[in-house]
Design a protein around this motif. Sequence first.
Motif, PDB file in Angstrom:
ATOM      1  N   GLY A  46       0.814  -1.224   0.000  1.00 40.92           N
ATOM      2  CA  GLY A  46       0.000   0.000   0.000  1.00 40.92           C
ATOM      3  C   GLY A  46       0.843   1.267   0.000  1.00 40.92           C
ATOM      4  O   GLY A  46       0.382   2.367   0.276  1.00 40.92           O
ATOM      5  N   ARG A  47       2.143   1.129  -0.335  1.00 45.38           N
ATOM      6  CA  ARG A  47       3.065   2.270  -0.303  1.00 45.38           C
ATOM      7  C   ARG A  47       3.674   2.566  -1.673  1.00 45.38           C
ATOM      8  O   ARG A  47       4.600   3.378  -1.759  1.00 45.38           O
ATOM      9  CB  ARG A  47       4.201   2.011   0.714  1.00 45.38           C
ATOM     10  N   THR A  48       3.159   1.880  -2.730  1.00 44.80           N
ATOM     11  CA  THR A  48       3.769   2.119  -4.046  1.00 44.80           C
ATOM     12  C   THR A  48       2.713   2.563  -5.048  1.00 44.80           C
ATOM     13  O   THR A  48       1.530   2.253  -4.893  1.00 44.80           O
ATOM     14  CB  THR A  48       4.413   0.811  -4.590  1.00 44.80           C
ATOM     15  N   SER A  49       3.160   3.284  -6.098  1.00 44.68           N
ATOM     16  CA  SER A  49       2.244   3.662  -7.175  1.00 44.68           C
ATOM     17  C   SER A  49       2.653   3.055  -8.510  1.00 44.68           C
ATOM     18  O   SER A  49       1.812   2.750  -9.338  1.00 44.68           O
ATOM     19  CB  SER A  49       2.213   5.186  -7.321  1.00 44.68           C
ATOM     20  N   ILE A  50       3.962   2.910  -8.717  1.00 44.60           N
ATOM     21  CA  ILE A  50       4.442   2.343  -9.989  1.00 44.60           C
ATOM     22  C   ILE A  50       5.551   1.340  -9.688  1.00 44.60           C
ATOM     23  O   ILE A  50       6.423   1.613  -8.848  1.00 44.60           O
ATOM     24  CB  ILE A  50       5.030   3.436 -10.913  1.00 44.60           C
ATOM     25  N   LEU A  51       5.503   0.199 -10.379  1.00 44.82           N
ATOM     26  CA  LEU A  51       6.546  -0.820 -10.243  1.00 44.82           C
ATOM     27  C   LEU A  51       7.117  -1.106 -11.623  1.00 44.82           C
ATOM     28  O   LEU A  51       6.355  -1.254 -12.590  1.00 44.82           O
ATOM     29  CB  LEU A  51       5.950  -2.116  -9.665  1.00 44.82           C
ATOM     30  N   VAL A  52       8.450  -1.161 -11.736  1.00 48.45           N
ATOM     31  CA  VAL A  52       9.096  -1.565 -12.986  1.00 48.45           C
ATOM     32  C   VAL A  52       9.964  -2.781 -12.685  1.00 48.45           C
ATOM     33  O   VAL A  52      10.791  -2.737 -11.767  1.00 48.45           O
ATOM     34  CB  VAL A  52       9.979  -0.427 -13.556  1.00 48.45           C
ATOM     35  N   SER A  53       9.714  -3.852 -13.428  1.00 49.83           N
ATOM     36  CA  SER A  53      10.473  -5.096 -13.228  1.00 49.83           C
ATOM     37  C   SER A  53      11.135  -5.509 -14.538  1.00 49.83           C
ATOM     38  O   SER A  53      10.524  -5.354 -15.616  1.00 49.83           O
ATOM     39  CB  SER A  53       9.530  -6.225 -12.790  1.00 49.83           C
ATOM     40  N   GLU A  54      12.311  -6.077 -14.466  1.00 54.30           N
ATOM     41  CA  GLU A  54      12.976  -6.597 -15.666  1.00 54.30           C
ATOM     42  C   GLU A  54      12.074  -7.570 -16.393  1.00 54.30           C
ATOM     43  O   GLU A  54      12.100  -7.681 -17.609  1.00 54.30           O
ATOM     44  CB  GLU A  54      14.281  -7.310 -15.288  1.00 54.30           C
ATOM     45  N   GLU A  55      11.252  -8.301 -15.619  1.00 50.11           N
ATOM     46  CA  GLU A  55      10.475  -9.411 -16.206  1.00 50.11           C
ATOM     47  C   GLU A  55       9.136  -8.974 -16.789  1.00 50.11           C
ATOM     48  O   GLU A  55       8.428  -9.785 -17.377  1.00 50.11           O
ATOM     49  CB  GLU A  55      10.264 -10.522 -15.168  1.00 50.11           C
ATOM     50  N   ASP A  56       8.770  -7.680 -16.621  1.00 48.91           N
ATOM     51  CA  ASP A  56       7.472  -7.231 -17.172  1.00 48.91           C
ATOM     52  C   ASP A  56       7.699  -6.157 -18.229  1.00 48.91           C
ATOM     53  O   ASP A  56       8.344  -5.142 -17.941  1.00 48.91           O
ATOM     54  CB  ASP A  56       6.599  -6.648 -16.055  1.00 48.91           C
ATOM     55  N   GLU A  57       7.144  -6.369 -19.408  1.00 47.18           N
ATOM     56  CA  GLU A  57       7.370  -5.403 -20.499  1.00 47.18           C
ATOM     57  C   GLU A  57       6.863  -4.011 -20.122  1.00 47.18           C
ATOM     58  O   GLU A  57       7.536  -3.016 -20.345  1.00 47.18           O
ATOM     59  CB  GLU A  57       6.665  -5.890 -21.756  1.00 47.18           C
ATOM     60  N   GLU A  58       5.657  -3.985 -19.496  1.00 48.14           N
ATOM     61  CA  GLU A  58       5.080  -2.684 -19.099  1.00 48.14           C
ATOM     62  C   GLU A  58       5.240  -2.452 -17.602  1.00 48.14           C
ATOM     63  O   GLU A  58       5.293  -3.406 -16.823  1.00 48.14           O
ATOM     64  CB  GLU A  58       3.578  -2.665 -19.443  1.00 48.14           C
ATOM     65  N   ALA A  59       5.254  -1.186 -17.216  1.00 47.57           N
ATOM     66  CA  ALA A  59       5.273  -0.850 -15.782  1.00 47.57           C
ATOM     67  C   ALA A  59       3.932  -1.246 -15.172  1.00 47.57           C
ATOM     68  O   ALA A  59       2.915  -1.302 -15.863  1.00 47.57           O
ATOM     69  CB  ALA A  59       5.498   0.647 -15.607  1.00 47.57           C
ATOM     70  N   THR A  60       3.926  -1.563 -13.886  1.00 45.27           N
ATOM     71  CA  THR A  60       2.678  -1.862 -13.163  1.00 45.27           C
ATOM     72  C   THR A  60       2.207  -0.592 -12.474  1.00 45.27           C
ATOM     73  O   THR A  60       2.942  -0.003 -11.678  1.00 45.27           O
ATOM     74  CB  THR A  60       2.941  -2.963 -12.102  1.00 45.27           C
ATOM     75  N   PHE A  61       0.972  -0.129 -12.822  1.00 47.09           N
ATOM     76  CA  PHE A  61       0.408   1.037 -12.132  1.00 47.09           C
ATOM     77  C   PHE A  61      -0.554   0.516 -11.067  1.00 47.09           C
ATOM     78  O   PHE A  61      -1.541  -0.135 -11.392  1.00 47.09           O
ATOM     79  CB  PHE A  61      -0.318   1.957 -13.122  1.00 47.09           C
ATOM     80  N   VAL A  62      -0.258   0.767  -9.818  1.00 48.05           N
ATOM     81  CA  VAL A  62      -1.039   0.226  -8.707  1.00 48.05           C
ATOM     82  C   VAL A  62      -2.424   0.886  -8.678  1.00 48.05           C
ATOM     83  O   VAL A  62      -2.553   2.090  -8.907  1.00 48.05           O
ATOM     84  CB  VAL A  62      -0.292   0.445  -7.378  1.00 48.05           C
ATOM     85  N   GLU A  63      -3.451   0.065  -8.396  1.00 46.54           N
ATOM     86  CA  GLU A  63      -4.831   0.594  -8.347  1.00 46.54           C
ATOM     87  C   GLU A  63      -4.936   1.696  -7.276  1.00 46.54           C
ATOM     88  O   GLU A  63      -4.282   1.609  -6.225  1.00 46.54           O
ATOM     89  CB  GLU A  63      -5.794  -0.547  -8.026  1.00 46.54           C
ATOM     90  N   PRO A  64      -5.735   2.718  -7.534  1.00 45.32           N
ATOM     91  CA  PRO A  64      -5.797   3.904  -6.658  1.00 45.32           C
ATOM     92  C   PRO A  64      -5.959   3.587  -5.173  1.00 45.32           C
ATOM     93  O   PRO A  64      -5.300   4.167  -4.332  1.00 45.32           O
ATOM     94  CB  PRO A  64      -7.017   4.659  -7.202  1.00 45.32           C
ATOM     95  N   ALA A  65      -6.767   2.580  -4.873  1.00 48.90           N
ATOM     96  CA  ALA A  65      -7.042   2.286  -3.451  1.00 48.90           C
ATOM     97  C   ALA A  65      -5.768   1.869  -2.719  1.00 48.90           C
ATOM     98  O   ALA A  65      -5.650   2.058  -1.517  1.00 48.90           O
ATOM     99  CB  ALA A  65      -8.081   1.176  -3.355  1.00 48.90           C
ATOM    100  N   LYS A  66      -4.799   1.301  -3.463  1.00 47.12           N
ATOM    101  CA  LYS A  66      -3.608   0.760  -2.793  1.00 47.12           C
ATOM    102  C   LYS A  66      -2.365   1.609  -3.064  1.00 47.12           C
ATOM    103  O   LYS A  66      -1.252   1.187  -2.775  1.00 47.12           O
ATOM    104  CB  LYS A  66      -3.355  -0.672  -3.262  1.00 47.12           C
ATOM    105  N   ARG A  67      -2.562   2.805  -3.635  1.00 48.49           N
ATOM    106  CA  ARG A  67      -1.397   3.608  -4.025  1.00 48.49           C
ATOM    107  C   ARG A  67      -0.668   4.216  -2.827  1.00 48.49           C
ATOM    108  O   ARG A  67      -1.273   4.577  -1.834  1.00 48.49           O
ATOM    109  CB  ARG A  67      -1.843   4.760  -4.933  1.00 48.49           C
ATOM    110  N   GLY A  68       0.686   4.353  -3.005  1.00 54.26           N
ATOM    111  CA  GLY A  68       1.489   5.047  -2.003  1.00 54.26           C
ATOM    112  C   GLY A  68       2.432   5.993  -2.723  1.00 54.26           C
ATOM    113  O   GLY A  68       2.350   6.140  -3.946  1.00 54.26           O
TER     114      GLY A  68
END
Length: 336
Positions: A90-112
């Motif tokens: 619940g403390r992140t808004s965007i995640l970038v991983s080597e293994e995922d082509e696109e960045a992960t945008f965290v759903e608003p309710a769980k954004r940090g």
Amino acid sequence: HAADAHRTDLMTITRFVLNEQTKHPESRGDFSILLSHIVLGCKFVCTAVNKAGLAKLLGLAGETNVQGEDQKKLDVLSNEVFIKALVSSGRTSILVSEEDEEATFVEPAKRGKYCVVFDPLDGSSNIDCGVSIGTIFGIYMIKDGHEPTLDDVLQPGKNMLAAGYCMYGSSCTLVLSTGSGVNGFTLDPSLGEFILTHPDIKIPKKGKIYSVNEGNAKNWDGPTTKYVQSCKYPTDGSSPKSLRYIGSMVADVHRTLLYGGIFLYPGDKKSPNGKLRVLYEVFPMSFLMEQAGGQAFTGKQRALDLVPEKIHERAPIFLGSYDDVEEIKNLYAAEE
Ligand code: AHG
Ligand code: MN
Ligand code: MN
Ligand code: MN
């Protein structure tokens, strides 16, 4: 006695970071909560790596990633664990991983307020033969209260709040910097806690080891060729450097940090930007090196000054002992 103090005054990574956080009164423990979820991911991967051979976790997952690499089962498993742990913090808004082509945008309710860039399993080509591998991560603060966008992660490495890696080797060691030095923690399996074992790591000013894949020598440019030549045939009367290359960046960087020397993944004729990815390999390791008194250079500029344009872009990297990197910088400057 000191030993007894250690036994009863356990400096766990959680306690250490809480102490650090007192320097940042504005953060209401959010960073500590984020870090505890990263630590959870590392503990899980440590267990999975240690029993990979037994739990049929070796070998390929039958998929390829955006890098065009065959994904190992552990690559995919580690990635899923870190994504889930980071979202649930619940403390992140965007995640970038080597293994995922696109960045992960965290759903608003769980954004940090944090963005995490990470390599869930580094050195995965070494999994099946039991050589040390690791996880690498870097943490940015999102720019401001607007809707998160990729601009929040396409920031120069110097804007990182923290960076670290966890190495899964003979022991599970987590090396972390939150911007005021570098500290190493070792997992005590009997407690399930990371204990401070390497306080205030400083890299030796000059080293006796160079670390590069010599198999790429045919394609190197002038300055890299000259530098490696000077490691083997020194002209200043010093003795030749030793070559140590494991092929897992986390293991090669950890040795460089503790013993000194230089790690290079240069660009070459075939891959002008080299192989290592800026956001979740070059930046975190460069951040740690500078915090430990070393430096990190791309062949053109200070690595942490680079402004990435794509989340999986690559850059050449020369990092390690201050004086050793200085020699490379002089050779590239002479080339200009
Ligand atoms: P990853 O396993 O996360 O894809 O990273 C592998 C990288 C890095 O760990 C290492 O320094 C480098 O690949 C080794 O590359 P070469 O085999 O080309 O030397
Ligand atoms: Mn990979
Ligand atoms: Mn990697
Ligand atoms: Mn990886």
